[in-house]
Design a protein around this motif. Sequence first.
Motif, PDB file in Angstrom:
ATOM      1  N   ASP A  57      -2.400   8.269   5.487  1.00 49.66           N
ATOM      2  CA  ASP A  57      -1.621   7.297   6.141  1.00 49.66           C
ATOM      3  C   ASP A  57      -2.145   7.217   7.776  1.00 49.66           C
ATOM      4  O   ASP A  57      -3.071   7.788   8.073  1.00 49.66           O
ATOM      5  CB  ASP A  57      -0.093   7.613   6.006  1.00 49.66           C
ATOM      6  N   ASP A 198       4.585   6.354  12.031  1.00 48.05           N
ATOM      7  CA  ASP A 198       5.386   7.522  11.440  1.00 48.05           C
ATOM      8  C   ASP A 198       6.775   7.754  11.785  1.00 48.05           C
ATOM      9  O   ASP A 198       7.555   8.309  11.289  1.00 48.05           O
ATOM     10  CB  ASP A 198       4.700   9.021  11.737  1.00 48.05           C
ATOM     11  N   ASN A 251      -2.894   1.271   7.066  1.00 46.25           N
ATOM     12  CA  ASN A 251      -2.443   2.322   5.815  1.00 46.25           C
ATOM     13  C   ASN A 251      -2.912   1.401   4.808  1.00 46.25           C
ATOM     14  O   ASN A 251      -2.940   2.102   3.632  1.00 46.25           O
ATOM     15  CB  ASN A 251      -0.784   1.565   6.044  1.00 46.25           C
ATOM     16  N   ARG A 255      -3.935   3.051   0.828  1.00 49.81           N
ATOM     17  CA  ARG A 255      -3.150   2.657  -0.217  1.00 49.81           C
ATOM     18  C   ARG A 255      -4.045   1.904  -1.287  1.00 49.81           C
ATOM     19  O   ARG A 255      -3.624   2.129  -2.618  1.00 49.81           O
ATOM     20  CB  ARG A 255      -1.896   1.897   0.246  1.00 49.81           C
TER      21      ARG A 255
END
Length: 515
Positions: A57, A198, A251, A255
């Motif tokens: 991430d 975050d 991100n 993913r």
Amino acid sequence: MPLTKQKIKQILSQNLIELQPNEIPHFNELKNIDIATDRIIKAIKNNEKIIVVGDYDVDGITASTIMNQFFKKINYPIEIIIPDRFKDGYGLTPNLMKEIDCDVLITVDNGISSYEAALICKEKNIDLIITDHHTPTYPLPDAFCIIDPKQKDETFPFIEICGAEVAWYLCASLNKALNSKIDMREFLDILVLAIIADIMPLNHINRILVKMGLSRLSKSNKPFAIILREALNKNYFTSEDIAFSIAPRINSAGRMKHANIAFDFLNSNSIEEARKYYAILNDTNEERKEIEKNITKLCIEKNENETFIIASGNFHEGVVGIVASRLVHHYKLPAIVFSDNGEILKGSGRSLGDVDLYKLIDKCKEYTIGFGGHKLACGLSIPKENLEKFTKKINQETSLLPKEYFYLDEFILGELPLSECDFELLEILDSFEPYGQANPKPKFKAFVKIDNIRNLKDNHYKLIVSQNGVYKDAIIFRYDGEFYDECEIIFTLNKNEFNGNTNIQLMIDKIIKQK
């Protein structure tokens, strides 16, 4: 009572802790950082092999980038490994350890639950240094040392920092020990991405680091920063730019494909290289959005839960966390979405308000293989055969929680007359930037008439609204509801610059029919 500019300033000033740059806590305040520093210095002096294992991430990618760029500056070669979400799973796993042979292994933004991997390190005679920020469970992994602001007997004055901040502090400690005289502010253009992505509370240390980081990012000569300014047509970045435009693209690599794409973008050596990787990230993010939209729609159509939303299907593993977040906002309930691609279901959960997702899953751990995370976000794996029992148990536990725990943090300050919406108010609001977790951007409500509606595209509408003879431009995105002659609107304020003209624009979040 309608709000005034002075009242808004007073409300926003409450509970906001502002540090000065010289008040940023020292790295020595982190428990065990001296032990880690001494071991890494010894490795450098003895020319030992150092490997850093990150996460896929934004936090893990930026933490890995900071480590990579720091060691380049001190001219010591290290290897960076970011796991493949689909092949390796999360963090430092036994499977990943098959590829690793080194003297010192450093984790960033992971490792606090890597019990089996820690034992393998012992067998291989590897000194494991864990740097993480997630909530530990005890006993801790049997590592050489652990740096985590949430562990017992911690002395750090503000524990809600992200993994990249822990990595940045470790580099600062090494910088001092090596007498390298590297300016640690050089990394703030990267660190700021992690703090916002975050969802760290923008208070105390995070607030000052984000302020400094946004300034750095807006002026940075690093290729990735130049391309971000070019692609997003920005001269200065805000926390919202990172949260809604930059972080999703970074991100998307982990993913949908591999986080190395985003890592290579942040570490690009030329404008051309950065532009190439940004194009890949942009395309990947568009692909992610389409898949996520379809899965979210399917989950809403099939949902039968009333207390805790559980969804499972042959879903793309990389988007289940975002879908869970969408379901939380749709139902105002906690949610877990499982990817069903075999006998083991891999899930990602999101929560809201005071509903502690970590504690809820802990009460159902008899049905899981493993889990980790914190109050508002968790990852877990369960055997497929346990899904029904897990769903029943977590719904039972959730039903015992007080109703007031279930809320979304919509920071609506109150009723704001359109006559107060001017550049002076915008200056007051700008002075409390950056906005984010623990310092949400204020929303207001107003009762208005809608005098003009213009459909732009993709359900985006440009409006003119009025109140007592005061007219304001407004815009609402992705709206598929009704428009009313008279209504209540929930909105934020924005400065709109177009064709050399600057005016105040209302960014409408909701349109509510007047009773």
